[in-house]
Design an enzyme around this catalytic site. Structure first.
Site, PDB file in Angstrom:
ATOM      1  N   SER A 138       0.734  -1.293  -0.116  1.00 31.74           N
ATOM      2  CA  SER A 138      -0.055  -0.009  -0.066  1.00 31.74           C
ATOM      3  C   SER A 138       0.928   1.281  -0.110  1.00 31.74           C
ATOM      4  O   SER A 138       2.093   1.154   0.534  1.00 31.74           O
ATOM      5  CB  SER A 138      -0.972  -0.114   1.157  1.00 31.74           C
ATOM      6  N   TYR A 151      -2.023  -0.875  10.381  1.00 26.32           N
ATOM      7  CA  TYR A 151      -2.083  -0.993   9.008  1.00 26.32           C
ATOM      8  C   TYR A 151      -0.927  -0.644   8.147  1.00 26.32           C
ATOM      9  O   TYR A 151      -0.345  -1.546   7.420  1.00 26.32           O
ATOM     10  CB  TYR A 151      -3.282  -0.360   8.261  1.00 26.32           C
ATOM     11  N   LYS A 155       1.926  -2.876   6.339  1.00 34.51           N
ATOM     12  CA  LYS A 155       2.219  -2.831   4.707  1.00 34.51           C
ATOM     13  C   LYS A 155       3.606  -2.581   4.424  1.00 34.51           C
ATOM     14  O   LYS A 155       3.990  -2.840   3.498  1.00 34.51           O
ATOM     15  CB  LYS A 155       1.267  -1.712   4.343  1.00 34.51           C
TER      16      LYS A 155
END
Length: 259
Positions: A138, A151, A155
């Site tokens: 991401s 998150y 990533k």
């Protein structure tokens, strides 16, 4: 459109969004596609594209073993399954208040799932000595996200692990390539909770991409196009690399056309 003819691909988290778009594009390019997900809706995607569905919880070693046992061959793996951690309405996950349980839950899918997938794919690809592993990271894996620390950290780890996998495969004499794709604002179901369906939806969308030079959301098909390139023999000399699909967001200061 036969860039992936005679190749077998497995895509995780392929019941919707980016995963479904990649599965569709791979099938259109001639690949035999295994659609995997914990969501049974993946079976409909498989039926649509003439592929096969396999239930796969990427967190579970036993599920990976079962998936690999079902395959006769594996040429392409896309580790796409991922969560933000906010799916159940919890959050934010800031560095001061995020619980250890929430932190671990995000990493279990995004990072552990990618690790297990890469490990399984290397073993499955070893007999033919070649293959392509594509990890969906991401834009958040390259910058900090104060309200989504779990998150972003997961990533970022996917990004770095992709390079380790690429180097390991090269070091051991395998032509197994591993690369990562880093999408930014891609219009998928993951964004729907923020966008809503009210009269202000267009305004919300505009606000969310206000800092993006191209001033729009990307599409899942645009990510799938990059995945096809990395899965194909056209990218035979590409490994350990990362590809940003972000409308120019990471290029520098955002441009504001017409202002």
């Amino acid at each position: 459109m036969t860039r992936l003819a005679n190749k077998t691909a497995l895509v995780t988290g392929a019941a919707r969004g980016i995963g479904a778009a990649i599965a569709r594009r791979f099938a259109a390019e001639g690949a035999s596609v295994w659609v995997t997900d914990i969501d049974p809706a993946g079976a409909a995607i498989a039926a649509e594209i003439g592929g096969r569905f396999h239930r796969l919880d990427v967190r579970a070693e036993a599920d990976w073993a079962a998936a690999m046992a079902a395959l006769d061959r594996l040429d392409i793996l896309v580790n796409n399954a991922g969560v933000t951690g906010f799916e159940g309405g919890t959050g934010p996950h800031d560095p001061e208040h995020a619980s250890l349980a929430d932190w671990r839950a995000v990493h279990a899918v995004n990072l552990d799932g990618t690790f297990l997938g890469c490990r399984a794919a290397i073993a499955a690809m070893r007999p033919q000595g070649s293959g392509s592993i594509i990890n969906i990271s991401s834009r958040s894996g390259l910058v900090g996200i104060p309200g989504a620390a779990a998150y972003a950290a997961s990533k970022a780890a996917v990004r770095n692990h992709s390079k380790s996998v690429a180097l390991w495969c090269a070091q051991t004499g395998l032509a197994v390539r591993c690369n990562s794709i880093h999408p930014a604002a891609i219009l998928t179901p993951m964004w729907e909770a923020m966008l809503g369906d009210g009269p202000d939806r267009a305004d919300r969308m505009a606000a969310l991409v206000a800092d993006t030079p191209l001033q729009r959301f990307g599409t899942a098909d645009e990510v799938a196009a990059m995945a096809v390139y990395l899965a194909s023999d056209e990218s035979a000399y590409v490994t350990g690399s990362e590809f940003h699909i972000d409308g120019g967001l990471l290029a520098g200061s955002a441009a504001s056309p017409g202002r």
